[in-house]
Scaffold this motif. Structure first.
Motif, short mmCIF file in Angstrom:
data_model
loop_
_atom_site.label_atom_id
_atom_site.label_comp_id
_atom_site.label_asym_id
_atom_site.label_seq_id
_atom_site.Cartn_x
_atom_site.Cartn_y
_atom_site.Cartn_z
N PRO A 1 0.84 -1.20 0.00
CA PRO A 1 0.00 0.00 0.00
C PRO A 1 0.87 1.25 0.00
CG PRO A 1 0.12 -0.92 2.21
CD PRO A 1 0.82 -1.90 1.29
N ILE A 2 0.33 2.35 -0.52
CA ILE A 2 1.09 3.60 -0.55
C ILE A 2 1.11 4.22 0.84
CG2 ILE A 2 1.15 5.94 -1.49
CD1 ILE A 2 0.00 4.86 -4.07
N VAL A 3 2.31 4.41 1.36
CA VAL A 3 2.49 4.99 2.70
C VAL A 3 2.41 6.51 2.59
CG1 VAL A 3 4.07 5.26 4.65
CG2 VAL A 3 3.87 3.04 3.47
N GLN A 4 1.61 7.10 3.45
CA GLN A 4 1.41 8.54 3.43
C GLN A 4 1.45 9.09 4.85
OE1 GLN A 4 -2.64 10.34 2.68
NE2 GLN A 4 -1.70 10.88 0.71
N TYR A 5 2.02 10.27 5.01
CA TYR A 5 2.09 10.91 6.33
C TYR A 5 1.23 12.18 6.38
CZ TYR A 5 5.84 7.80 7.78
OH TYR A 5 6.56 6.69 8.12
N ILE A 6 1.29 12.98 5.31
CA ILE A 6 0.45 14.17 5.21
C ILE A 6 -0.41 14.02 3.96
CG2 ILE A 6 0.39 16.69 5.00
CD1 ILE A 6 3.13 16.83 6.27
N ASN A 7 -1.72 14.09 4.13
CA ASN A 7 -2.60 13.87 2.98
C ASN A 7 -2.83 15.16 2.19
OD1 ASN A 7 -4.59 15.38 4.32
ND2 ASN A 7 -5.72 13.58 5.01
N GLU A 8 -3.64 15.06 1.16
CA GLU A 8 -3.86 16.18 0.25
C GLU A 8 -4.55 17.38 0.93
OE1 GLU A 8 -4.54 13.06 -0.27
OE2 GLU A 8 -3.59 12.41 -2.13
N ASN A 9 -5.17 17.13 2.07
CA ASN A 9 -5.83 18.20 2.82
C ASN A 9 -4.92 18.84 3.85
OD1 ASN A 9 -8.36 17.80 1.49
ND2 ASN A 9 -8.70 16.00 2.78
N GLY A 10 -3.63 18.46 3.82
CA GLY A 10 -2.69 19.04 4.76
C GLY A 10 -2.86 18.55 6.18
N VAL A 11 -3.27 17.29 6.33
CA VAL A 11 -3.50 16.71 7.64
C VAL A 11 -2.59 15.50 7.82
CG1 VAL A 11 -5.20 15.55 9.13
CG2 VAL A 11 -5.91 17.45 7.64
N PHE A 12 -1.94 15.41 8.99
CA PHE A 12 -1.09 14.25 9.28
C PHE A 12 -1.96 13.01 9.43
CE2 PHE A 12 2.85 16.49 9.98
CZ PHE A 12 3.81 15.49 9.83
N THR A 13 -1.67 11.98 8.66
CA THR A 13 -2.41 10.73 8.75
C THR A 13 -1.75 9.77 9.74
OG1 THR A 13 -1.19 9.84 6.86
CG2 THR A 13 -3.29 10.92 6.42
#
Length: 355
Positions: free
Chosen positions: A6-18
């Protein structure tokens, strides 16, 4: 296989830390630094395209849209590590300390363009696809044999994973457990060929399985994910645990090079949409605004500083002597091969005819 990577993400497109546990590590000051370096790279890239259109640079390979992948990964390295770029990784080499003037000189054919500052281990840009993967693996092996803890980081595109050098490099790195990080920027196209037409693999990360190399798929437009995950891979290599394969899923807005027309094989409305949603600079701007850290005065100040730096570098580059075509035959082999000598003689004969 996509489920396995899966694609690892820390900050999403809405500028929120996931992944909030890493928010403390990614301080506003660090994110501002990362934003500034991405902006510096983007403004230089745009300037280079203008210079090429004006006939002041040769054919140029733009990278706008891929700044997070390059800047975040380069900043994860230490001073004495090695970086192996392609012809498109100017944001990475600039971040790692390459001279902006020399970077520009590369695109007018000056040999200085391939020469980094003395204290920087930056390999010359590789134009042959995937050849730099072998160089990075070899240097990492040499560093291991010398007993240092220096790490190699090598960049390559999705098309490079179809080349033999990619597989040979990964196999060798795995067998000898060398300290190298394989950093793939997957923008979905190998020149004009979409990824599904140049490989059947669902991900590039899965290609590490054959060589028992830990692999990860990350959001290449999320500089927090790039920085943190590359840092983990670099530390893993430095501690003797061996190589890592990183697939950074990203998107380049423009052409493969300034000699290319992407509208012939790609719907450019996709780029327009991504600029509004997944852009790496916009994401950090949104996060900083969400946390009340964004400062328009600060932005205006760094834009002025970067513009001044770029103007000075362009002036210095254009003040250099024009490239000498005879340099094509120098520094290839210690003793020129008969083929090279034959080409040189032909060149001199043609050159003489022009004179």
């Amino acid at each position: 296989m996509i489920d396995q990577f899966p694609i690892v993400q820390y900050i999403n497109e809405n500028g929120v830390f996931t992944q909030s546990e890493f928010e403390e590590e990614m301080t506003p000051a660090l994110l501002q630094q990362l934003y500034e370096k991405m902006l510096r790279a983007r403004l230089l890239d745009r300037k280079c395209i203008k210079l090429q259109r004006q006939g002041r640079l040769g054919t140029y390979a733009p990278f706008e849209g891929q700044e997070a992948a390059q800047v975040g990964s380069a900043l994860a390295l230490e001073e004495e590590d090695w970086i192996f770029p392609t012809y498109r990784d100017h944001a990475a080499t600039l971040t790692f300390g390459h001279s902006m003037q020399n970077l520009l000189a590369y695109w007018v054919g000056r040999i200085e363009g391939s020469i980094p500052p003395e204290d920087k281990n930056i390999f010359p840009p590789a134009v042959p696809i995937a050849s730099q993967i072998l160089h990075a693996t070899g240097v990492a092996w040499a560093e291991k044999k010398k007993g240092t803890n220096h790490v190699s980081l090598v960049y390559f595109g999705d098309g490079a994973t179809s080349e033999g050098d990619f597989h040979e490099g990964l196999n060798f790195a795995s067998v000898f457990n060398v300290p190298v990080v394989f950093f793939n920027q997957n923008n979905g196209y190998a020149i004009s060929v979409p990824i599904e037409k140049q490989m059947k693999s669902k991900t590039i990360a899965q290609k590490g399985l054959a060589y028992d190399i830990p692999s990860i798929r990350i959001d290449g437009n999320d500089i927090a994910a790039v920085y943190i995950e590359t840092k983990k891979a670099v530390e893993r290599a430095r501690s003797g645990e061996g190589p890592t394969l990183i697939e950074a899923v990203t998107w380049r807005y423009g052409a493969h090079t300034t000699a290319d027309d992407p509208t012939r094989y790609r719907d450019q409305t996709e780029s327009d949409s991504r600029r509004r949603t997944t852009d790496p600079l916009l994401r950090i701007e949104t996060y900083l605004k969400n946390t009340n850290v964004w400062d328009e005065d600060w932005l205006s100040k760094i834009e002025d500083q970067i513009s001044e730096e770029i103007s000075g570098a362009v002036d210095n580059m254009e003040g250099m002597p024009k490239a000498d075509i005879d340099d094509l035959f120098s520094h290839i082999f210690k003793d020129p091969t008969w083929q090279l000598e034959q080409q040189r003689k032909h060149h001199l004969a043609v050159k003489g005819g022009r004179d």
